[in-house]
Design a protein around this motif. Structure first.
Motif, PDB file in Angstrom:
ATOM      1  N   ASN A  32      -4.908   3.034   0.372  1.00 20.31           N
ATOM      2  CA  ASN A  32      -6.080   2.471  -0.175  1.00 20.31           C
ATOM      3  C   ASN A  32      -6.588   3.062  -1.698  1.00 20.31           C
ATOM      4  O   ASN A  32      -5.831   3.763  -2.138  1.00 20.31           O
TER       5      ASN A  32
ATOM      6  N   LYS B 164      -5.939   7.047  -0.021  1.00 22.78           N
ATOM      7  CA  LYS B 164      -5.883   7.666   1.239  1.00 22.78           C
ATOM      8  C   LYS B 164      -5.027   6.689   2.113  1.00 22.78           C
ATOM      9  O   LYS B 164      -5.028   5.508   2.014  1.00 22.78           O
ATOM     10  N   ARG B 165      -4.213   7.310   3.093  1.00 23.44           N
ATOM     11  CA  ARG B 165      -3.339   6.639   3.592  1.00 23.44           C
ATOM     12  C   ARG B 165      -4.077   5.757   4.929  1.00 23.44           C
ATOM     13  O   ARG B 165      -4.684   6.456   5.606  1.00 23.44           O
ATOM     14  N   ILE B 166      -3.938   4.676   5.048  1.00 19.23           N
ATOM     15  CA  ILE B 166      -4.400   3.930   6.326  1.00 19.23           C
ATOM     16  C   ILE B 166      -3.231   3.250   7.198  1.00 19.23           C
ATOM     17  O   ILE B 166      -2.327   3.040   6.727  1.00 19.23           O
ATOM     18  N   LYS B 167      -3.860   2.736   8.250  1.00 16.46           N
ATOM     19  CA  LYS B 167      -2.895   2.310   9.126  1.00 16.46           C
ATOM     20  C   LYS B 167      -2.722   0.795   8.914  1.00 16.46           C
ATOM     21  O   LYS B 167      -1.643   0.186   9.242  1.00 16.46           O
ATOM     22  N   GLU B 168      -3.763   0.304   8.679  1.00 13.91           N
ATOM     23  CA  GLU B 168      -3.800  -1.433   8.493  1.00 13.91           C
ATOM     24  C   GLU B 168      -4.641  -1.849   7.361  1.00 13.91           C
ATOM     25  O   GLU B 168      -5.649  -1.216   7.001  1.00 13.91           O
TER      26      GLU B 168
ATOM     27  N   LYS C  26       6.205   1.604   4.786  1.00  3.13           N
ATOM     28  CA  LYS C  26       6.302   3.107   5.156  1.00  3.13           C
ATOM     29  C   LYS C  26       4.770   3.569   5.257  1.00  3.13           C
ATOM     30  O   LYS C  26       4.494   4.486   5.987  1.00  3.13           O
ATOM     31  N   ALA C  27       4.188   3.340   4.395  1.00  5.71           N
ATOM     32  CA  ALA C  27       2.768   3.663   4.091  1.00  5.71           C
ATOM     33  C   ALA C  27       2.030   2.652   3.609  1.00  5.71           C
ATOM     34  O   ALA C  27       2.344   1.733   2.587  1.00  5.71           O
TER      35      ALA C  27
ATOM     36  N   LYS D 202       0.099  -4.082   8.581  1.00  8.79           N
ATOM     37  CA  LYS D 202       0.290  -2.737   9.456  1.00  8.79           C
ATOM     38  C   LYS D 202       1.366  -1.945   8.761  1.00  8.79           C
ATOM     39  O   LYS D 202       2.209  -2.665   8.466  1.00  8.79           O
ATOM     40  N   VAL D 203       1.260  -0.515   8.901  1.00  8.85           N
ATOM     41  CA  VAL D 203       2.425   0.376   8.891  1.00  8.85           C
ATOM     42  C   VAL D 203       3.431  -0.045   9.872  1.00  8.85           C
ATOM     43  O   VAL D 203       3.196  -0.355  10.966  1.00  8.85           O
ATOM     44  N   GLY D 204       4.727  -0.226   9.441  1.00  8.72           N
ATOM     45  CA  GLY D 204       5.708  -0.364  10.252  1.00  8.72           C
ATOM     46  C   GLY D 204       6.324  -2.031   9.971  1.00  8.72           C
ATOM     47  O   GLY D 204       7.187  -2.402  10.638  1.00  8.72           O
ATOM     48  N   ASP D 205       5.187  -2.869   9.473  1.00 14.20           N
ATOM     49  CA  ASP D 205       5.596  -4.090   9.331  1.00 14.20           C
ATOM     50  C   ASP D 205       6.847  -4.369   8.500  1.00 14.20           C
ATOM     51  O   ASP D 205       6.911  -3.521   7.611  1.00 14.20           O
TER      52      ASP D 205
END
Ligand code: GTP
Ligand code: MG
Length: 360
Positions: free
Chosen positions: A290, A294-298, A286-287, A271-274
């Motif tokens: 894919n 595209k930016r994805i959350k997990e 940070k990001a 995940k983002v933030g891990d």
């Protein structure tokens, strides 16, 4: 040096320059001169082992495991049509945009075929990229070996096959370019058998071969069919939840974004933030990006994804682990750094060369 050698010789101990002394002997000799030997660092416990253990236990128990999509690496000799075949599968056009028509880095893509995901890793076929092919084979569940029917089994076909064999993964042979007038499927099969020991199923062997034309699209469905079939038999599993881990297949320093690493998630959810660690590089995600930018959350098992957030470019061989906090990630990366330095340093060897001892 000569004084010590002489002194010891007088005592009946013969020392030669370059000789490796045990710690005990070193201490013994040092004490005669009033010196003390201090061992800078004892072998410490590898903190990564604890990390690995928790995953290994989950695999041993097996109760938490679920199926994950297969990771399929496409390998083969230069220009045999790997990227074109993948383009066909993805309905994309990567091959045409490549400089000189030659793949120079690893690309990872995910497609969905009748509701089933497959992750593909493209590799270069040029002989200069042995390392990348080896890496690709290590990160994969299945290898699709592309052999052009107008060219047959060539040096990098053999090399790629050897990587797949070392990685102990099933191989599907795609006999490509069958649309060409000079394509010779039988001769290619003969070479597969004689040069690689891969005897096609229709010749009584157990090698899956699929004639295909990446150009016209003929046979491409069959390749996908075989991949799904082989992956069902291979029983590809993962730990679906919890801290993620993955394998880095490519990494580089981006001028704008800093260190970038492409990885394939093997277990858990990234995940983002891990907080992450990969060998000696640490950081926080940070990001996640894919394959379509595209930016994805997990990201989930078998997903290919790019991480922004490492403090330095991680090694392509390394495994990425998600850990509890920044302190843990820093501590682990420090440990890796220490290990690297240890390999270079002399102070830590249990055996000391006589010259080193004397120059202390
Ligand atoms: P590297 O990544 O450099 O090793 O090459 P590659 O294996 O990815 O080959 P690529 O897909 O770039 O194709 C090489 C050339 O073969 C291109 O000009 C393609 O258009 C052509 N090609 C690929 N597949 C086919 C096919 O099935 N039939 C015909 N006629 N040409 C093909
Ligand atoms: Mg290519």
């Amino acid at each position: 040096i000569s004084k010590i050698i002489k002194d010891q010789f007088m005592k009946g101990i013969i020392l030669r320059p370059g000789q490796i002394l045990s710690m005990e002997d070193t201490r013994n000799i040092a004490s005669q001169y009033g010196w003390e030997i201090e061992l800078i660092q004892e072998d410490e416990i590898n903190p990564f082992e604890r990390l690995v253990e928790s995953y290994q236990n989950a695999y041993r128990e097996g109760t938490r495991l679920v199926q994950r999509p297969p990771v399929v690496t496409v390998m083969g000799h230069v220009d045999h049509g790997k990227t074109t075949l993948l383009d066909r599968i993805r309905k994309a056009k990567v091959a045409e945009g490549e400089i000189g028509g030659i793949t120079q880095s690893i690309g990872a893509y995910q497609v969905e075929i009748r509701g089933k995901k497959i992750t593909f890793i493209d590799t270069p076929g040029h002989e200069a990229f042995t390392e990348m092919r080896a890496r690709g084979a290590q990160a994969t569940d299945i290898v699709v070996l592309v052999v052009a029917a107008d060219d047959g089994v060539m040096p990098q076909t053999i090399e790629a096959y050897n990587h797949a064999k070392t990685a102990n993964v099933p191989i599907i042979v795609a006999i490509n370019k069958i649309d060409k007038p000079n394509a010779n499927i039988d001769l290619t099969k003969q070479q597969l058998a004689s040069k690689l020991g891969l005897v096609p199923e229709d010749w009584g062997g157990d090698t899956v071969t699929v004639p295909v034309s990446a150009k016209t699209g003929k046979g491409v469905e069959d390749v996908l069919e075989m991949i799904l079939l082989v992956s069902e038999v291979a029983d590809i599993k993962c730990i679906p939840q919890g801290h993620a881990r993955g394998i880095i297949i490519d990494s580089k320093l981006d001028k704008a974004m800093g260190p970038l690493a492409t990885l394939v998630v093997k277990d858990g959810v990234l995940k983002v933030g891990d907080y992450v660690v990969a060998g000696s590089s640490a950081g926080r995600v940070k990001a996640l990006i894919n394959e379509n930018g595209k930016r994805i959350k997990e990201a989930h098992p078998s997903d290919p994804v790019q991480i922004i957030g490492f403090d330095e470019v991680p090694d392509v061989h390394s495994i990425v682990y998600v850990v509890d906090d920044l302190d843990t990630s820093r501590a682990l990366s420090q440990y890796s750094k220490g290990q690297l330095q240890k390999e270079k340093s002399v102070t830590n060897r249990r055996h000391v060369r006589l010259e080193e001892f004397l120059s202390m």
